[in-house]
Design a protein around this motif. Structure first.
Motif, mmCIF file in Angstrom:
data_model
loop_
_atom_site.group_PDB
_atom_site.id
_atom_site.type_symbol
_atom_site.label_atom_id
_atom_site.label_comp_id
_atom_site.label_asym_id
_atom_site.label_seq_id
_atom_site.Cartn_x
_atom_site.Cartn_y
_atom_site.Cartn_z
ATOM 1 N N GLY A 91 99.314 69.083 18.987
ATOM 2 C CA GLY A 91 100.197 68.262 18.172
ATOM 3 C C GLY A 91 99.491 67.497 17.073
ATOM 4 O O GLY A 91 99.979 66.450 16.623
ATOM 5 N N LYS A 92 98.362 67.998 16.636
ATOM 6 C CA LYS A 92 97.585 67.344 15.579
ATOM 7 C C LYS A 92 97.613 68.212 14.331
ATOM 8 O O LYS A 92 98.071 69.362 14.344
ATOM 9 N N SER A 93 97.092 67.648 13.239
ATOM 10 C CA SER A 93 97.080 68.401 11.981
ATOM 11 C C SER A 93 95.671 68.649 11.460
ATOM 12 O O SER A 93 95.496 69.476 10.568
ATOM 13 N N ALA A 94 94.684 67.931 11.987
ATOM 14 C CA ALA A 94 93.311 68.111 11.503
ATOM 15 C C ALA A 94 92.322 67.639 12.560
ATOM 16 O O ALA A 94 92.682 66.917 13.507
ATOM 17 N N VAL A 95 91.070 68.040 12.377
ATOM 18 C CA VAL A 95 90.014 67.609 13.293
ATOM 19 C C VAL A 95 89.888 66.092 13.299
ATOM 20 O O VAL A 95 89.573 65.480 14.324
ATOM 21 N N THR A 96 90.153 65.475 12.162
ATOM 22 C CA THR A 96 90.022 64.015 12.045
ATOM 23 C C THR A 96 91.015 63.262 12.916
ATOM 24 O O THR A 96 90.864 62.056 13.123
ATOM 25 N N ASP A 97 92.027 63.940 13.437
ATOM 26 C CA ASP A 97 93.019 63.273 14.288
ATOM 27 C C ASP A 97 92.522 63.070 15.719
ATOM 28 O O ASP A 97 93.190 62.414 16.516
ATOM 29 N N PHE A 98 91.363 63.654 16.057
ATOM 30 C CA PHE A 98 90.823 63.520 17.406
ATOM 31 C C PHE A 98 89.739 62.440 17.439
ATOM 32 O O PHE A 98 89.027 62.230 16.445
ATOM 33 N N SER A 99 89.626 61.767 18.558
ATOM 34 C CA SER A 99 88.596 60.740 18.692
ATOM 35 C C SER A 99 87.230 61.387 18.849
ATOM 36 O O SER A 99 87.117 62.573 19.202
ATOM 37 N N GLU A 100 86.180 60.611 18.617
ATOM 38 C CA GLU A 100 84.830 61.131 18.753
ATOM 39 C C GLU A 100 84.564 61.571 20.192
ATOM 40 O O GLU A 100 83.932 62.618 20.426
ATOM 41 N N SER A 101 85.052 60.813 21.174
ATOM 42 C CA SER A 101 84.815 61.183 22.580
ATOM 43 C C SER A 101 85.523 62.495 22.925
ATOM 44 O O SER A 101 84.996 63.314 23.695
ATOM 45 N N ASP A 102 86.720 62.712 22.347
ATOM 46 C CA ASP A 102 87.416 63.980 22.579
ATOM 47 C C ASP A 102 86.604 65.144 22.032
ATOM 48 O O ASP A 102 86.508 66.200 22.658
ATOM 49 N N LEU A 103 86.019 64.955 20.855
ATOM 50 C CA LEU A 103 85.244 66.020 20.232
ATOM 51 C C LEU A 103 83.928 66.261 20.972
ATOM 52 O O LEU A 103 83.451 67.404 21.046
ATOM 53 N N VAL A 104 83.344 65.197 21.525
ATOM 54 C CA VAL A 104 82.127 65.366 22.331
ATOM 55 C C VAL A 104 82.432 66.233 23.552
ATOM 56 O O VAL A 104 81.688 67.165 23.878
ATOM 57 N N ASP A 105 83.551 65.934 24.240
ATOM 58 C CA ASP A 105 83.941 66.737 25.400
ATOM 59 C C ASP A 105 84.232 68.183 24.988
ATOM 60 O O ASP A 105 83.935 69.127 25.729
ATOM 61 N N PHE A 106 84.836 68.346 23.800
ATOM 62 C CA PHE A 106 85.114 69.679 23.274
ATOM 63 C C PHE A 106 83.828 70.497 23.192
ATOM 64 O O PHE A 106 83.751 71.632 23.656
ATOM 65 N N VAL A 107 82.803 69.902 22.587
ATOM 66 C CA VAL A 107 81.527 70.607 22.419
ATOM 67 C C VAL A 107 80.875 70.853 23.777
ATOM 68 O O VAL A 107 80.380 71.953 24.050
ATOM 69 N N LYS A 108 80.868 69.840 24.646
ATOM 70 C CA LYS A 108 80.220 69.975 25.946
ATOM 71 C C LYS A 108 80.779 71.145 26.745
ATOM 72 O O LYS A 108 80.047 71.845 27.443
ATOM 73 N N TYR A 109 82.088 71.379 26.635
ATOM 74 C CA TYR A 109 82.713 72.438 27.429
ATOM 75 C C TYR A 109 82.379 73.827 26.892
ATOM 76 O O TYR A 109 82.578 74.824 27.569
ATOM 77 N N HIS A 110 81.851 73.873 25.670
ATOM 78 C CA HIS A 110 81.498 75.159 25.064
ATOM 79 C C HIS A 110 80.002 75.461 25.140
ATOM 80 O O HIS A 110 79.564 76.499 24.640
ATOM 81 N N VAL A 111 79.213 74.564 25.768
ATOM 82 C CA VAL A 111 77.758 74.718 25.757
ATOM 83 C C VAL A 111 77.226 74.739 27.193
ATOM 84 O O VAL A 111 77.610 73.916 28.029
ATOM 85 N N ILE A 112 76.312 75.683 27.451
ATOM 86 C CA ILE A 112 75.587 75.768 28.722
ATOM 87 C C ILE A 112 74.104 75.581 28.431
ATOM 88 O O ILE A 112 73.577 76.163 27.486
ATOM 89 N N ARG A 113 73.442 74.754 29.231
ATOM 90 C CA ARG A 113 72.007 74.539 29.034
ATOM 91 C C ARG A 113 71.227 75.658 29.732
ATOM 92 O O ARG A 113 70.526 75.477 30.712
ATOM 93 N N ASP A 114 71.384 76.843 29.203
ATOM 94 C CA ASP A 114 70.729 78.031 29.733
ATOM 95 C C ASP A 114 71.055 79.173 28.767
ATOM 96 O O ASP A 114 72.057 79.105 28.049
ATOM 97 N N THR A 115 70.223 80.194 28.734
ATOM 98 C CA THR A 115 70.537 81.357 27.905
ATOM 99 C C THR A 115 71.195 82.397 28.797
ATOM 100 O O THR A 115 70.552 83.003 29.647
ATOM 101 N N VAL A 116 72.505 82.581 28.586
ATOM 102 C CA VAL A 116 73.306 83.459 29.433
ATOM 103 C C VAL A 116 73.838 84.605 28.589
ATOM 104 O O VAL A 116 74.849 84.471 27.896
ATOM 105 N N ALA A 117 73.144 85.742 28.633
ATOM 106 C CA ALA A 117 73.602 86.927 27.910
ATOM 107 C C ALA A 117 74.726 87.597 28.693
ATOM 108 O O ALA A 117 74.949 87.307 29.880
ATOM 109 N N THR A 118 75.442 88.504 28.055
ATOM 110 C CA THR A 118 76.548 89.172 28.729
ATOM 111 C C THR A 118 76.068 90.024 29.900
ATOM 112 O O THR A 118 76.857 90.359 30.788
#
Length: 601
Positions: A91-118
């Motif tokens: 329900g937003k229109s731009a990245v700027t509509d999200f809080s910094e903490s929301d965006l931090v969680d966004f990035v964290k969920y997309h990153v693994i501290r390991d190299t995981v090939a397919t």
């Protein structure tokens, strides 16, 4: 001449000092990254036509520098189209509509501290969690990898200076609902849901992010029985379920059968199908009760076991409705009902060399020997059930099976030939093997071996390294014949009370001898050339307390060297006989074809 050599020594030293001085004046260049390639952030910035929105998220969340620095990471990078779709879905229109903490969680969920090939992907969770603290789930559909069953990889295994990038066509979002909520919202689980609430396990399976949860209970697994499955058992509503299982009429009491029934469907730790397939057993919340697991003909089976020679059909997991990811674990559905199995203690006679898993661990060498035995008219009749070796303890070409010897036969025409040593670097000191199912209770453990004067002495341990580890007190001295009991050969051959004399000293004759009777009433009259069976020795290693009905580990540890150099350890069987069973001696066994002989009447 001496003076001439001293001059050269002085010139050499001066030359080295000059070189060191010159090098010290030069500027040193330190390598800042592990490769000359750009790091993850740099790759994304170089490809803004695909990732400009994600780059914007990185800078607004102050994580761009993190993914641009030294390290080993795996990033699942959503494209601009994927981020745009995610923005609209929220329900937003731009990245700027999200809080910094929301965006931090966004990035964290997309990153693994390991190299995981397919190459490390499978139908199950990625072994390393995301920086968000939760696991991603992968599967392969139509030759395309999916993440959490929603996002597909459009490009994978992009190597950068600090890790890997996989491009995904959708944003990855953490599961919103807990296991309790997922089950409750599904109308097919109405009876199971009410039972969860009445027993208190609904609260166990409920989770809200931000709550403080013990680490061991952060992720859980629940196996659900649908209403239709319960109805096949004549259970049409919760009242019928309670009537059938709640013997104390108090479902919240941990001693109540309904509480135990529900606890038996829940496990600590999030286990996907892949984890279940690789497990031998699942430890449930029902105290000291496990679910056995088996993967057979593409089916994941629970509690399908051969017990006491009888196949007990199990319950199959519905794979299409399993691996349901929740915020606090994984849910599976079963096609049949299952419950705690109440089994009596029975003797378990474990033929080590004939175990099919031993065949697998040896790469088929036992099959070759079996073919030879059949050619000699000695087929092997495997009348027991065996379970996997701890293959990691198998040394190269060290564990073999030995075919029938006319001098020292083993049960089923084989025995396990181990070369064990406490000093040789090429020979293992320890051999471990998984037992068959042992029903909880106390057992006397008899190690049955073929005597060899060159064998190392063994110490036996039950469940080594675990909380219930038990070191058995009696050493297995494989150079001893039955006369090692102190009963001489003449008495053993003539005294009808010799069996009791052996038993009193912790020994027994496990190999059939003259006078024993088989199941058809035929009396044994012939012996192999084995000194009246004196070389086949049953030795009481000690008594164990089995706390959980399960497959367990038995370890044999060499503690002394033999007089000679062959280090040969010839193990035939292990008998687990209930400690209070007065019959520790019979049945006895024969090499052809593993025939059982009983006490003469």
């Amino acid at each position: 001449m001496k003076r001439f050599l001293n001059q050269y020594w002085i010139y050499g030293v001066l030359t080295i000092l000059v070189v060191i001085f010159i090098n010290s004046c030069q500027k040193e260049n330190y390598r800042q990254t592990t490769t000359d390639e750009v790091n993850i952030t740099g790759y994304l910035e170089n490809n803004k036509d695909q990732f400009s929105l994600f780059v914007d998220i990185l800078y607004r969340s102050k994580t761009a520098g993190f993914l641009g620095a030294y390290g080993t990471y795996t990033l699942f990078a959503p494209t601009n189209d994927a981020v745009t779709e995610w923005i609209k879905a929220n329900g937003k229109s731009a990245v700027t509509d999200f809080s910094e903490s929301d965006l931090v969680d966004f990035v964290k969920y997309h990153v693994i501290r390991d190299t995981v090939a397919t190459t490390r992907f499978s139908d199950g969770k990625i072994k390393s969690p995301t920086l968000f603290g939760e696991y991603l789930f992968t599967d392969l559909t139509d030759q395309t990898y999916r993440i959490n069953r929603t996002a597909s990889l459009s490009k994978s295994n992009i190597y950068t200076g600090n890790g890997l990038i996989h491009i995904v066509n959708k944003v990855l979002t953490p599961p919103a609902l807990s296991l309790a909520e997922i089950i409750e919202k599904n109308p097919n689980y109405s009876i199971f849901t009410e039972a969860l609430k009445e027993t208190g396990f609904y609260d166990t399976l409920y989770f809200e992010r931000g709550n403080i949860v013990p680490v061991e209970k952060r992720f859980q697994t629940v196996i659900v029985e649908s209403d239709s499955v319960l109805k096949t058992q004549g259970i049409n509503d919760y009242a019928a379920l309670k009537q059938k299982y709640s013997h104390l009429n108090n479902p919240k009491n941990p001693n109540d059968s309904l509480w135990l029934y529900m606890a038996y469907h829940i496990m600590n730790d999030g286990k996907f199908l892949e984890d279940i397939i690789q497990s031998l057993s699942l430890y449930t919340l029902a105290p000291k009760e496990i679910i056995s697991t088996k993967f057979e003909n593409s089916k994941v089976l629970l509690n399908e076991d051969i017990f006491n020679g009888v196949l007990e059909p199990g319950a199959e997991l519905n794979r299409s409705k399993s691996d349901v990811l929740a915020s606090n674990g994984v849910m599976h559905e079963t096609n049949q009902s299952f419950r705690i199995k109440v089994r009596p203690q029975v003797p378990v006679y474990f033929d080590l060399a004939s175990a099919p898993e031993m065949v697998s661990a040896l790469g088929g060498s036992y099959r070759n020997r079996q073919t030879s035995l059949i050619a000699n008219g000695l087929p092997i009749a495997n009348t027991f059930t065996f379970y996997p070796l701890n293959v990691s303890t198998v040394g190269t070409n060290r564990y073999t099976t030995t075919a029938l010897s006319t001098k020292r036969p083993g049960v089923n025409g084989d025995y396990l030939d181990l070369t064990m040593s406490t000093t040789s670097p090429n020979r293992p000191t320890t051999f471990e093997i998984k037992t068959p199912f042992l029903v909880k209770g106390r057992y006397k453990v008899w190690v049955c071996y073929v005597q060899n004067s060159n064998a190392a002495n063994l110490q036996v341990t039950f469940n080594p390294g675990k909380s219930d580890e038990q070191v058995l007190p009696n050493l297995i001295m494989l150079n001893q014949t039955l006369t090692g009991s102190g009963v001489n050969a003449t008495v053993l051959g003539t005294d009808p009370n010799s069996d009791n004399l052996l038993l009193a000293q912790g020994y027994k004759r496990y190999y059939a001898t003259v006078g024993d009777v088989n199941a058809n009433g035929v009396t044994q009259s012939l012996l192999a050339k084995n000194g009246d069976g004196l070389l086949n020795v049953g030795r009481l290693a000690g008594t164990i307390n089995v706390e959980t009905t399960d497959r367990h580990t038995l370890s044999f540890y060499a503690i002394s060297e033999p007089r000679w150099s062959s280090n040969a350890v010839w193990l035939d069987m292990v008998h687990f006989i209930p400690a209070d069973d007065p019959e520790q001696y019979y049945p006895r066994f024969h090499h052809y074809p593993g025939e059982l002989f009983y006490r003469p009447q």
